[in-house]
Design a protein around this motif. Structure first.
Motif: not given
Lengths: 187, 233, 253
Positions: C201-216, C235-244
């Protein structure tokens, strides 16, 4: 002998038997531990010491530190010490050290600025703690670990005993540590 | 409300009985030393940072370290939500706890430094200052801060005319006196002493003895917690 | 400043598909959730995300509704980055970081209708339940966004409305209608790492938080730091956020 763990305020001997050593204190003829640590009795010298398990990091001569060059003067470089190598805990007390021109490199140094510049990350050895903190970069493992190009601020790469910027095709000079650019595991 | 019935207290304890206490040393990753204490319904975390350079520089003492404590209650730790930030009560407790701990630390070994002790009350039940002081002392030892001794604390009070140990919530609210005390167990020196309410001279003597004896029990538990962390038994 | 050296190291490892602690790029740290840890709260949870530790408590009391939502309960979210949690946190008024965390968590709950605030109306135009959500950070080892939002949702599922205490009828369990789970990723160089540790986190360039509900469906997002993402990366972050997120949701329930 199994090492015994002692706690602060625990009596570990009397002044008749022993001399109070490191990590101990004496009160009314009795010797107590100052810390959570292992008790070490030196029968020969008749001293008791307590080796603290989680000691604060107080810099002493011989310690190796990593820091950032904060200022370059005609006779010395000023370093903000970030940490002592091999210690996870932050250092206690004075965190600004100086490297005298004679302790920058083993050979003759004419100009401090040709060996290190502001914001370079360096590794150095503590050679004096009192009255002021003095460091030395003499020795192959000491010197600059990371530096950026004066012009474009991109990291410089090692090129023999100089540093090279790929983007600007410029060469800069530094007193380079022998593991320049790959030092992260040794922090 | 009857606080004492058939020789027993409202929670079933006898007059000289402590609430259940659990002490754990070294529970946080980032802090230099830490401790967690559950004492009756109190849940407290203490963390130590330092010795580190005191900032701003003008607060530095060239001959010794400053011991700086912060007592803070989480908003959800009490039944009426506590607003964020220090109130007068927290500031007072922070001050007297700092002073009590200062006495046991070899502050002269770290001139110009500060030793920061942070205490967070996560669940409050009466007796939080004693719980915090007990936790802070273990956290300091865990942080390798050189000390003359531990600091062990406990409160005594007067309830329905009886001197009782370690007041519970109702006893604290409705009792006739409350007397928190902290000592250096090795020497018996008193480091913290407060009282409010009404005690006769005789009752005071009885209360202090009861409190100091309880502190010795707390002391044993503090030592056990550190032994457990560093030797595994 | 040492972060520059750490950054080089993290980038070198990432180029080889590795992370400092041995995790895969899309692998979160171990999550532990303990509910009901603060008995003076109406609901509470202690969340451990690796070595990051956050306690969240819910307090409720009757109060006045907002002028524009006279028939709805009120949500007030605060976060305290206690100085106990990190050598870099200071006591004093809430820092911008604390305010950002509180607001992101607040939006995640409010906008996703996690709780139906209409059900927290006591008397229309006069009296409604005020729900105080307090996030108390205890140990900071990276990714407070996810630890806080997981903690908030867990605490809400633990909440019993204290109606009896205020003489407004019988206590009832707070109904949690949706389970939006937030997942944070950071970009370092060209690598995208899920659930960043403190060093990452300390060295990151950018951060994205995505909140996904039970319907995806996506219920909230927050981009942070001064770097940028490409649309494909988002889009790829949204996708892995959904799975995790699906897995984390099971832990919260």
């Amino acid at each position: 002998m199994k090492k015994r763990l002692v706690l602060p305020g625990e009596m570990i001997g009397t002044s008749e038997e022993f001399l109070p050593g490191e990590g101990t204190f004496e009160e009314n003829g009795k010797i107590f531990s100052k810390n959570v640590g292992t008790l070490e009795i030196n029968e020969k010298e008749r001293t008791v010491n307590v080796k603290t398990v989680n000691p604060p990091v107080v810099l002493k001569t011989g310690d190796i530190v990593v820091g950032t060059i904060r200022d370059v003067k005609s006779m010395m470089a000023i370093v903000d010490i970030e940490k002592a190598v091999g210690k996870n805990r932050r250092i206690t007390g004075e965190s600004t050290g100086a490297i005298h021109i004679s302790k920058i490199a083993s050979g003759y140094v004419k100009d401090v600025g040709s060996e290190c510049r502001m914001n370079d990350i360096i590794r150095a050895k503590v050679i004096q703690t009192e009255p002021s903190l003095q460091l030395s970069m003499v020795g192959p493992e000491f010197g600059v670990l990371r530096a950026v190009c004066e012009k474009c601020r991109m990291p410089l790469e090692k090129d023999g005993n100089k540093l090279f910027c790929k983007h600007c095709e410029r060469t800069e000079t530094r007193k380079i540590a022998n593991d320049y650019g790959t030092a992260e595991q040794k922090l | 409300m009857e606080l004492i019935k058939d020789g027993k207290r409202i929670d079933g304890r006898s007059f000289d009985e402590l609430r259940p206490i659990k002490i754990e040393a070294g529970v946080l990753k980032r802090a230099d030393g830490s401790a967690y204490v559950e004492w009756g319904g109190n849940k407290v975390l203490a963390a130590v940072y330092g010795p580190r350079e005191a900032q701003p520089r003008h607060i530095q003492n060239p001959t010794k370290a400053i011991v700086s404590c912060r007592y803070n209650m989480a908003a959800f730790s009490v039944s009426d939500r506590k607003r964020q930030g220090p109130d007068r009560r927290s500031v007072e407790i922070s001050k007297i706890v700092s002073e009590a701990l200062d006495r046991v630390i070899f502050t002269e070994q770290f001139p110009r430094a500060t030793i920061d002790v942070y205490m967070e009350v996560l669940q409050a039940d009466a007796g939080t200052r004693c719980t915090c002081l007990t936790a802070a002392s273990v956290a300091l030892a865990d942080a390798g801060i050189p000390m003359r001794d531990f600091v062990s604390a406990c409160a005594v009070g007067k309830v329905d005319g009886q001197i009782v140990l370690d007041l519970g919530k109702e006893e604290d609210n409705l009792g006739e006196a409350d007397l928190p005390i902290a000592i250096m167990p090795r020497t018996g020196e008193i480091l913290l002493l407060q009282m409010d309410g009404h005690l006769t001279m005789e009752e005071f003597n009885k209360a202090v003895t009861l409190g100091m004896n309880a502190c010795m029990k707390i002391y044993e538990m503090q030592k056990e917690a550190l032994m457990k962390k560093y030797t595994g038994d | 400043m040492l972060s520059e050296i750490k950054r080089d190291y993290i980038c070198q490892l990432a180029a080889k598909g590795k992370r400092v602690d041995g995790r895969k790029f899309d692998e979160p740290r171990e999550i532990k959730i303990e509910k009901g840890v603060a008995k003076n709260a109406e609901g509470s949870a202690l969340v451990k995300l690796g070595d990051t530790s956050v306690m969240v408590g819910v307090k409720m009391a009757p109060g006045e509704p907002y002028p524009d939502t006279q028939d709805s309960g009120v949500l007030t979210t605060s976060a305290e980055l206690t100085p106990l949690a990190s050598p870099t946190f200071e006591s004093g008024p809430p820092s911008p970081e604390a305010i950002e965390i509180a607001r992101v968590v607040d939006r995640g709950i409010r906008e996703s209708k996690t709780v139906d605030f209409k059900k927290l109306c006591i008397t229309k135009n006069e009296k409604v339940w005020v729900l105080f959500l307090d996030i108390h950070v205890l140990d900071y080892d990276g990714n407070l966004f996810d630890a806080s939002s997981i903690g908030a949702l867990s605490a809400l599922t633990d909440t019993v409305v204290p109606a009896k205490r205020f003489e407004i009828g019988e206590d009832f369990k707070l109904e949690v209608e949706h389970y939006p789970v937030s997942c944070t990723s950071v970009k370092i160089g060209s690598a995208i790492l899920l659930d960043p540790s403190l060093d990452e986190e300390t060295v990151a360039d950018a951060r994205l938080t995505v909140s996904i509900d039970e319907n995806g469906d996506i219920r909230a997002m927050q981009k942070g730091l001064n770097g940028s993402f490409t649309l494909d990366e988002v889009k790829s972050i949204i996708n892995s956020s959904k799975i995790k997120g699906d897995r984390i949701r099971e832990l919260i329930k």
